[in-house]
Design a protein around this motif. Structure first.
Motif, PDB file in Angstrom:
ATOM      1  N   ASN A 317       0.825  -1.222   0.000  1.00 12.71           N
ATOM      2  CA  ASN A 317       0.000   0.000   0.000  1.00 12.71           C
ATOM      3  C   ASN A 317       0.857   1.271   0.000  1.00 12.71           C
ATOM      4  N   ASP A 318       2.046   1.207  -0.625  1.00 15.71           N
ATOM      5  CA  ASP A 318       2.912   2.384  -0.767  1.00 15.71           C
ATOM      6  C   ASP A 318       2.089   3.519  -1.383  1.00 15.71           C
ATOM      7  N   SER A 319       2.051   4.663  -0.711  1.00 12.28           N
ATOM      8  CA  SER A 319       1.144   5.748  -1.125  1.00 12.28           C
ATOM      9  C   SER A 319       1.511   6.332  -2.494  1.00 12.28           C
ATOM     10  N   ARG A 320       2.704   5.997  -3.004  1.00 10.69           N
ATOM     11  CA  ARG A 320       3.133   6.540  -4.310  1.00 10.69           C
ATOM     12  C   ARG A 320       2.687   5.674  -5.482  1.00 10.69           C
ATOM     13  N   ILE A 321       2.028   4.548  -5.171  1.00  9.01           N
ATOM     14  CA  ILE A 321       1.625   3.628  -6.249  1.00  9.01           C
ATOM     15  C   ILE A 321       0.133   3.306  -6.141  1.00  9.01           C
ATOM     16  N   TRP A 322      -0.589   3.605  -7.206  1.00  6.66           N
ATOM     17  CA  TRP A 322      -2.017   3.285  -7.282  1.00  6.66           C
ATOM     18  C   TRP A 322      -2.297   2.496  -8.553  1.00  6.66           C
ATOM     19  N   PHE A 323      -3.238   1.571  -8.443  1.00  2.16           N
ATOM     20  CA  PHE A 323      -3.740   0.843  -9.604  1.00  2.16           C
ATOM     21  C   PHE A 323      -5.146   1.367  -9.905  1.00  2.16           C
ATOM     22  N   GLY A 324      -5.480   1.531 -11.193  1.00  5.38           N
ATOM     23  CA  GLY A 324      -6.815   2.036 -11.521  1.00  5.38           C
ATOM     24  C   GLY A 324      -7.414   1.338 -12.726  1.00  5.38           C
ATOM     25  N   GLN A 325      -8.705   1.048 -12.628  1.00  6.82           N
ATOM     26  CA  GLN A 325      -9.462   0.529 -13.778  1.00  6.82           C
ATOM     27  C   GLN A 325     -10.786   1.294 -13.875  1.00  6.82           C
ATOM     28  N   LEU A 326     -11.413   1.173 -15.033  1.00  7.64           N
ATOM     29  CA  LEU A 326     -12.694   1.839 -15.250  1.00  7.64           C
ATOM     30  C   LEU A 326     -13.815   1.052 -14.586  1.00  7.64           C
ATOM     31  N   TYR A 327     -14.783   1.774 -14.065  1.00  8.78           N
ATOM     32  CA  TYR A 327     -15.963   1.158 -13.464  1.00  8.78           C
ATOM     33  C   TYR A 327     -16.670   0.311 -14.527  1.00  8.78           C
ATOM     34  N   GLY A 328     -17.053  -0.917 -14.140  1.00  2.13           N
ATOM     35  CA  GLY A 328     -17.755  -1.798 -15.092  1.00  2.13           C
ATOM     36  C   GLY A 328     -16.830  -2.661 -15.922  1.00  2.13           C
ATOM     37  N   MET A 329     -15.507  -2.495 -15.723  1.00  2.00           N
ATOM     38  CA  MET A 329     -14.552  -3.286 -16.492  1.00  2.00           C
ATOM     39  C   MET A 329     -13.448  -3.831 -15.585  1.00  2.00           C
ATOM     40  N   SER A 330     -12.933  -5.011 -15.951  1.00  2.00           N
ATOM     41  CA  SER A 330     -11.776  -5.611 -15.269  1.00  2.00           C
ATOM     42  C   SER A 330     -11.926  -5.680 -13.753  1.00  2.00           C
ATOM     43  N   ASP A 331     -13.111  -6.081 -13.307  1.00  2.00           N
ATOM     44  CA  ASP A 331     -13.330  -6.225 -11.859  1.00  2.00           C
ATOM     45  C   ASP A 331     -12.422  -7.307 -11.272  1.00  2.00           C
ATOM     46  N   HIS A 332     -12.046  -8.283 -12.105  1.00  2.00           N
ATOM     47  CA  HIS A 332     -11.156  -9.354 -11.613  1.00  2.00           C
ATOM     48  C   HIS A 332      -9.783  -8.797 -11.246  1.00  2.00           C
ATOM     49  N   ILE A 333      -9.393  -7.682 -11.869  1.00  2.00           N
ATOM     50  CA  ILE A 333      -8.118  -7.038 -11.514  1.00  2.00           C
ATOM     51  C   ILE A 333      -8.319  -6.158 -10.283  1.00  2.00           C
ATOM     52  N   SER A 334      -9.294  -5.241 -10.351  1.00  2.00           N
ATOM     53  CA  SER A 334      -9.478  -4.250  -9.278  1.00  2.00           C
ATOM     54  C   SER A 334      -9.732  -4.902  -7.922  1.00  2.00           C
ATOM     55  N   TYR A 335     -10.736  -5.776  -7.855  1.00  2.00           N
ATOM     56  CA  TYR A 335     -11.158  -6.289  -6.553  1.00  2.00           C
ATOM     57  C   TYR A 335     -10.150  -7.277  -5.969  1.00  2.00           C
ATOM     58  N   ASN A 336      -9.493  -8.039  -6.836  1.00  2.00           N
ATOM     59  CA  ASN A 336      -8.485  -8.966  -6.331  1.00  2.00           C
ATOM     60  C   ASN A 336      -7.227  -8.228  -5.852  1.00  2.00           C
ATOM     61  N   LEU A 337      -6.853  -7.134  -6.541  1.00  2.00           N
ATOM     62  CA  LEU A 337      -5.713  -6.328  -6.070  1.00  2.00           C
ATOM     63  C   LEU A 337      -6.040  -5.689  -4.718  1.00  2.00           C
ATOM     64  N   ALA A 338      -7.259  -5.158  -4.595  1.00  2.00           N
ATOM     65  CA  ALA A 338      -7.667  -4.524  -3.331  1.00  2.00           C
ATOM     66  C   ALA A 338      -7.683  -5.545  -2.205  1.00  2.00           C
ATOM     67  N   GLU A 339      -8.222  -6.715  -2.496  1.00  2.00           N
ATOM     68  CA  GLU A 339      -8.265  -7.803  -1.502  1.00  2.00           C
ATOM     69  C   GLU A 339      -6.852  -8.181  -1.026  1.00  2.00           C
ATOM     70  N   ALA A 340      -5.874  -8.083  -1.968  1.00  2.00           N
ATOM     71  CA  ALA A 340      -4.482  -8.432  -1.634  1.00  2.00           C
ATOM     72  C   ALA A 340      -3.757  -7.301  -0.906  1.00  2.00           C
ATOM     73  N   GLY A 341      -4.407  -6.126  -0.798  1.00  2.00           N
ATOM     74  CA  GLY A 341      -3.824  -5.043  -0.007  1.00  2.00           C
ATOM     75  C   GLY A 341      -3.183  -3.907  -0.780  1.00  2.00           C
ATOM     76  N   PHE A 342      -3.369  -3.876  -2.117  1.00  2.00           N
ATOM     77  CA  PHE A 342      -2.808  -2.788  -2.925  1.00  2.00           C
ATOM     78  C   PHE A 342      -3.774  -1.597  -2.971  1.00  2.00           C
ATOM     79  N   ASN A 343      -3.249  -0.412  -3.319  1.00  2.00           N
ATOM     80  CA  ASN A 343      -4.088   0.787  -3.481  1.00  2.00           C
ATOM     81  C   ASN A 343      -4.796   0.714  -4.830  1.00  2.00           C
ATOM     82  N   VAL A 344      -6.118   0.691  -4.798  1.00  2.00           N
ATOM     83  CA  VAL A 344      -6.891   0.539  -6.042  1.00  2.00           C
ATOM     84  C   VAL A 344      -7.994   1.591  -6.099  1.00  2.00           C
TER      85      VAL A 344
END
Length: 390
Positions: A317-344
């Motif tokens: 969760n380093d504050s200098r690194i964020w991952f971003g996806q568009l709403y309605g797309m690639s939920d398998h990336i966004s939610y799994n990254l968030a679950e693993a503890g990354f900034n999404v």
């Protein structure tokens, strides 16, 4: 295509979707997978809206509600709150495009400022966002980029664009909210880059508030990044970049061919991927000076970022690194990254249905042109339907 297990958990990916929302998503991506259907559908939609036919309800209940948060920010709040419950942040994007009047630019400015001030008191919303052409006519951006002489009226309008930028950047700075400025067509981007750097020099002294966008399907972006980095080090300020592949490829290639100059777009999909990854690597190698908002739906690039973060011993969760996806797309990336503890963060477009249609049409066309993206979405949705025994 990476099949890294982190992105394969469909239970996590779709946990916010009810069965009926899952069905709608499956139906939509099946439609989007059919290129002729997308072409006919987008043409018919434009036609119906121009004739003021009563199609907004249909659009609203299908494609709009899947890809957008609502018609206004109040509408978006249940979405923002439910995302935050699963550690996913939101970037509310007032996606009204193609305006030409000063009153409309001022209204967009007021809206972005309002959202930025609102975000200050909402942990779920660490970012604000706007498009350069939301603050001023495309023609003026184009002339300034080409270093053409402006008329007196254009000069006044250009000064007003600069003021709008300064106003919103100051508010973001005062509210400690990071401001993502979208990228647009290459023939207006030089002026947008220069103005963005001015704002960075002014407001990114301690921490990156102002973020520019690097569209990595342009082969010159790594060179631009390195030069911007030199300027920032000399000027004593931080850089912030949202890194994306890009959204105007066909338009870029067509214009280059028509006007007889070399295309600014990478020669192939592989060259774009390599360039994107090189830009990402450069920023991750220079986090002391540059912060990263990685805006990608590409699993391999996301996986590579995770490997680099791990190899460097950085915290998830380093504050200098964020991952971003568009709403309605690639939920398998966004939610799994968030679950693993990354900034999404999810980019959530909103606005009146008619005004947001150019954005939605671009999304549909983009999905049909990205080989593999839609079929991957469909495979995962299908797997989740089977898991739920639907």
């Amino acid at each position: 295509m990476s099949t890294n297990p982190i992105f394969n958990n469909t239970e996590t990916a779709f946990k916010l979707k009810t069965n009926s929302q899952l069905e709608r998503a499956y139906f939509l991506f099946k439609m989007i997978a059919n290129e002729p259907l997308v072409r006919i559908g987008t043409a018919a939609t434009k036609f119906a809206l121009n004739l003021h036919l009563p199609v907004e309800g249909l659009i609203r209940s299908t494609v709009f509600d899947h890809f957008c948060g609502g018609i206004n920010e109040e509408d978006c709040m249940p979405v923002v709150d439910s995302l935050f419950d699963v550690e996913v942040h939101s970037v509310l994007d007032y996606s009204v495009e193609g305006k030409e009047e000063d009153a409309q630019f001022d209204a967009t400015l007021a809206k972005v400022i309002e959202l930025t001030r609102f975000a200050e008191h909402k942990d779920a919303m660490p970012f604000s966002v706007f498009k350069p052409t939301g603050f001023g006519r495309f023609k003026i951006w184009e002339k300034v980029s080409a270093k053409e002489t402006l008329t007196e009226i254009e000069e006044t309008r250009w000064k007003r664009i600069q003021q709008r930028y300064d106003e919103v950047c100051k508010v973001a700075h005062d509210c400690s909210i990071s401001l993502l400025i979208d990228g647009e067509e290459s023939w207006m981007q030089d002026a947008a880059d220069a103005l963005c750097e001015e704002m960075m020099e002014k407001y990114n002294k301690q921490t990156p508030i102002v973020f520019n966008t690097l569209q990595c399907y342009r082969w010159d972006r790594l060179d631009y990044l390195k030069e911007a980095h030199k300027r920032a080090k000399a000027g004593g300020y931080k850089l912030g970049f949202k890194v994306v592949r890009g959204a105007y490829m066909e338009k870029e290639n067509d214009r280059a061919e028509e006007k007889g100059y070399p295309t600014p777009i990478c020669a192939s999909k592989q060259a774009t991927d390599d360039h994107f990854n090189a830009v990402m690597q450069y920023i991750l190698d220079n986090l002391q000076d540059i912060s990263l908002f990685l805006g990608t739906h590409n699993e391999n690039s996301n996986y590579l970022a995770l490997e680099i973060i791990d190899a460097k011993g950085l915290t998830k969760n380093d504050s200098r690194i964020w991952f971003g996806q568009l709403y309605g797309m690639s939920d398998h990336i966004s939610y799994n990254l968030a679950e693993a503890g990354f900034n999404v963060a999810k980019y959530i477009p909103f606005g009146p249905v008619k005004d947001v249609m150019p954005y939605l049409i671009r999304r549909a066309e983009e999905n049909t042109s990205v080989a593999g993206q839609t079929s991957r979405e469909l495979t995962l949705l299908k797997r989740e339907r089977e898991r739920r025994k639907m």
